[in-house]
Design a protein around this motif. Structure first.
Motif, PDB file in Angstrom:
ATOM      1  N   MET A  16       0.477  -1.455  -0.068  1.00 28.38           N
ATOM      2  CA  MET A  16      -0.032  -0.032   0.243  1.00 28.38           C
ATOM      3  C   MET A  16       0.786   1.249   0.247  1.00 28.38           C
ATOM      4  N   LEU A  17       2.063   1.365   0.301  1.00 29.15           N
ATOM      5  CA  LEU A  17       2.421   2.623   0.321  1.00 29.15           C
ATOM      6  C   LEU A  17       3.855   2.682  -0.467  1.00 29.15           C
ATOM      7  N   ARG A  18       3.819   1.417  -1.469  1.00 36.39           N
ATOM      8  CA  ARG A  18       4.330   1.336  -2.225  1.00 36.39           C
ATOM      9  C   ARG A  18       3.258   2.034  -3.664  1.00 36.39           C
ATOM     10  N   CYS A  19       1.682   1.683  -3.808  1.00 35.33           N
ATOM     11  CA  CYS A  19       0.175   2.788  -4.205  1.00 35.33           C
ATOM     12  C   CYS A  19       0.190   4.277  -3.344  1.00 35.33           C
ATOM     13  N   LEU A  20       1.224   4.105  -2.287  1.00 34.15           N
ATOM     14  CA  LEU A  20       0.566   5.747  -2.147  1.00 34.15           C
ATOM     15  C   LEU A  20       1.496   6.649  -2.838  1.00 34.15           C
ATOM     16  N   GLY A  21       2.625   5.850  -3.357  1.00 29.45           N
ATOM     17  CA  GLY A  21       4.038   7.057  -3.722  1.00 29.45           C
ATOM     18  C   GLY A  21       5.508   6.415  -3.481  1.00 29.45           C
ATOM     19  N   ALA A  22       5.463   5.681  -2.922  1.00 32.18           N
ATOM     20  CA  ALA A  22       6.701   4.982  -1.418  1.00 32.18           C
ATOM     21  C   ALA A  22       7.702   4.419  -2.323  1.00 32.18           C
ATOM     22  N   THR A  23       8.622   5.018  -2.182  1.00 37.98           N
ATOM     23  CA  THR A  23       9.448   4.237  -4.068  1.00 37.98           C
ATOM     24  C   THR A  23      10.482   2.979  -3.122  1.00 37.98           C
TER      25      THR A  23
END
Lengths: 447, 221
Positions: A351-358
């Motif tokens: 989810m963090l990656r979906c939110l824009g985390a690399t």
């Protein structure tokens, strides 16, 4: 900041796991910090106590025992030597200063050292009150002795036979305190110093020119004023110059030297003679020459301290290894906590990656969590280590006069802390790599 | 699977295909979604609905074809660049909500704003919490929320940074009919409020008529 806050929040989410990891890391850190502080200060203390003493001449036996007894006052001496024999070496041209010491008695567990006032100057002692002894049965006490016993100028006490508390008390003979020293942070703080004659008097030795006449009640002795002198080393150079001066000045010569002159033919004994070299070259020949006599032993404090520290070092190494095992356990525990939670947190990471985390940020996030646990543990350990050292130091200072404190930094402590943080970072590295590799699409599809 | 071209497309795909091994998962000649438009993607299990959503989000690389997002080809973007682009322009809601359990409702919403690399905008967060009736719950952790409340938090998180496209994968499948209706209404309303395009993957036929268009996918042969 985002990741730091998130990492903190995650640690707070599992307080028990976090507390165990922090505690483990804290205990390991505290153990190592304590050992570092203790060994650094022990080494410093031993070096400080032996400063200005190049060689100790005493009875044959264990050189370590001789040094521990005559310099550190932490052991019984191997025996006594004749003053006359020691004096011969004191007058050797390779010797700059010589100070006799005679041990055997104590008061309330503090050693009484029969010596000359030059002994006071070894540790650059300053008087907090009063002054040096001028007559037999007068005493100067160190700061720790004064603090523990309440002795002040005018106080009287009887010495007890033996170097520990509980020996036979010399009832008929009282010392009178004439001076209290300011703290020096050395062994001198826990010593009671008096003239050689005082020790000889109490042990029934033939003290022709002082013992017969002096008043045991007051410590007064006829002609005592003639022996008054300043605190300072017995310097042979100065003495040679003084021989050319007037007879009146001769009567003010150093007490130790006067004793030597007056008693050179007597059977008077001392425990040891503390020597300093005129030149460093003396170190190569003087000990060998003294040891060749067979009746005397010469021991170098520097060498014996090094030997003692090596022995102590073996124990320290074992304890340090144990402490590192604790640290490694803490590292493994952090690893297990993070790795074990990975599966449950896979969706969170996706989810963090979906939110824009690399990927890199996810890696950083997990490492931050490991580092935070280590940092908290290390901070706890540093506080604990220094706090315990301060408690132990206070106790040692009060009971043994050994100056140790927790409010100091060991030289290698900064490096240690860096190393410990690296343990936390490394513990988190594998879980962090796993998080880095999270297949977001698959994780979401399987959820 | 085509749609009349528009002057304001948010996302546009051409000759798009994706394979799992040797099996075709998605084959689309052309696809377009405009700002403010809502689309229901329907079809049987395994027809590639979720895969299409992942392709549009840049979570999967297509085997062939192009995806242009606001005029930029996302298939040519690198990893970190694509992650940042996704964070900035796309909002996502899933059946499983994946709220951060360590953070409060408000912090979950703030996190999405921060990861979109936007300056902190408390006014926007307050407005969204108000709109989704979450003000009273803003200091609660997700475990203290009901499914419906958590769903509203996920919607707030998906929309806080005013995305151009909202992707929702089975957003109502865990909800009963009443709550599913409410959730979809909120999603549509919140997306419309920021003029975002909305794509909802669903197998719930009740929802399809409530969106502007529907795209029916079939299992590739």
């Amino acid at each position: 900041m985002t990741w730091l806050r998130l990492a903190f929040a995650n640690l707070a989410l599992s307080p028990l796991t976090t507390a165990v990891n922090v505690l483990l890391m804290g205990l390991g850190t505290a153990s190592i910090v304590l050992l570092l502080l203790a060994s650094a200060q022990l080494s410093d203390t031993m070096s400080r106590d032996a400063r200005g003493i190049d060689l100790v001449v005493g009875a044959t036996g264990s050189p370590v025992q001789l040094i521990l007894s005559a310099v550190y006052h932490a052991d019984v001496p191997p025996g006594n030597i004749r003053l006359e024999d020691a004096q011969k070496w004191a007058e050797d041209p390779r010797v700059k200063t010589s100070i006799p010491v005679s041990l055997g008695d104590s008061v309330r567990g503090f050693r009484i050292v029969g010596t000359t006032p030059e002994f006071l100057s070894i540790y650059h002692a300053q008087f907090a009150s009063g002054g040096a002894w001028t007559k037999p049965m007068q005493a100067v006490v160190g700061s720790a002795v004064a603090a523990a016993t309440g002795f002040a100028p005018g106080s009287k006490f009887a010495g007890a036979h033996g170097l520990v508390d509980g020996g036979h008390v010399h009832d008929g003979e009282s010392y009178v305190v004439v001076g209290v020293l300011a703290p020096t942070g050395t062994v001198q703080d826990r010593l009671v110093m008096t003239s050689l004659e005082s020790v000889w008097t109490l042990h029934g030795e033939n003290v022709e020119h002082t013992h017969e006449a002096h008043d045991h009640e007051t410590g007064e002795a006829p002609g005592a004023d003639e022996h008054r002198h300043d605190v300072g080393h017995h310097d042979h150079d100065a003495h040679e110059e003084s021989e050319a001066q007037s007879h009146e000045e001769d009567t003010h010569a150093h007490e130790g030297h006067e004793i030597a002159e007056a008693r050179v033919d007597s059977e008077a004994e001392i425990t040891a003679m503390l020597l300093s070299y005129r030149t460093p070259l003396a170190a190569t020949s003087l000990p060998r020459d003294i040891n060749a006599t067979g009746s005397l032993q010469a021991a170098s404090p520097a060498m014996e301290v090094s030997r003692v520290l090596q022995l102590v070092g073996v124990g320290m190494t074992a304890l340090t290894a144990f402490a590192w095992v604790l640290v490694a356990t803490a590292g493994l525990s952090i690893f297990a906590a993070l790795y074990g939670s990975l599966r449950a947190r896979r969706g969170e990471h996706a989810m963090l990656r979906c939110l824009g985390a690399t990927r890199g940020e996810l890696l950083l996030y997990l490492i931050t969590e490991g580092l935070l646990m280590s940092l908290l543990g290390v901070a706890l350990g540093v506080l604990l280590g220094h706090g315990v050292m301060e408690l132990v130091g206070s106790w040692l200072s009060n009971s043994r006069g050994v100056v140790m404190t927790g409010w100091t930094w060991a030289p290698s402590e900064a490096l240690l802390l860096l190393g410990l943080l690296c343990v936390g970072g490394l513990s988190a590295f594998i879980p962090a790599i796993q998080a880095y590799r999270t297949d977001v699409a698959r994780t979401l599809a399987e959820a | 699977m085509s749609h009349n071209s528009s002057a304001n497309p948010v996302v546009e795909a051409k000759s798009l295909s994706f394979r799992y091994g040797s099996r075709d998962a998605v084959n689309i000649d052309s696809f377009q979604l405009d700002a403010g438009e809502s689309l229901a993607v329907i079809g049987p299990s395994g027809c590639g609905k979720t895969t299409l959503l992942h392709l549009l989000a840049g979570l999967l690389k297509p085997a062939a074809g192009s995806i242009e997002f606001l005029g930029r080809d996302i298939t040519s973007m690198g990893g970190a660049q694509l992650d940042r682009f996704r964070g900035q322009y796309i909002g996502m809601v899933f059946q499983r909500l994946f709220l951060m359990p360590a953070l409060t409702v408000r912090q979950n919403v703030e996190l999405a704003q921060q990861l979109a690399r936007q300056p902190r905008d408390n006014g926007r967060i307050d407005a969204l919490l108000q709109q989704l009736d979450l003000v009273e719950l803003s200091h609660r952790k997700p475990r203290m929320l009901s499914q419906g409340q958590a769903q509203r938090v996920a919607i707030a998180r998906a929309l806080v940074h005013r995305p151009a496209l909202v992707l929702a994968d089975e957003p109502t499948s865990a909800l009963d009919e009443q709550h599913a209706d409410q959730a979809l209404a909120l999603l549509k309303e919140a997306a419309a409020e920021v003029d975002a395009a909305l794509l909802v993957v669903t197998h719930d036929t009740r929802l399809t008529g409530r969106l502007d268009r529907e795209l029916e996918m079939r299992t590739p042969t």
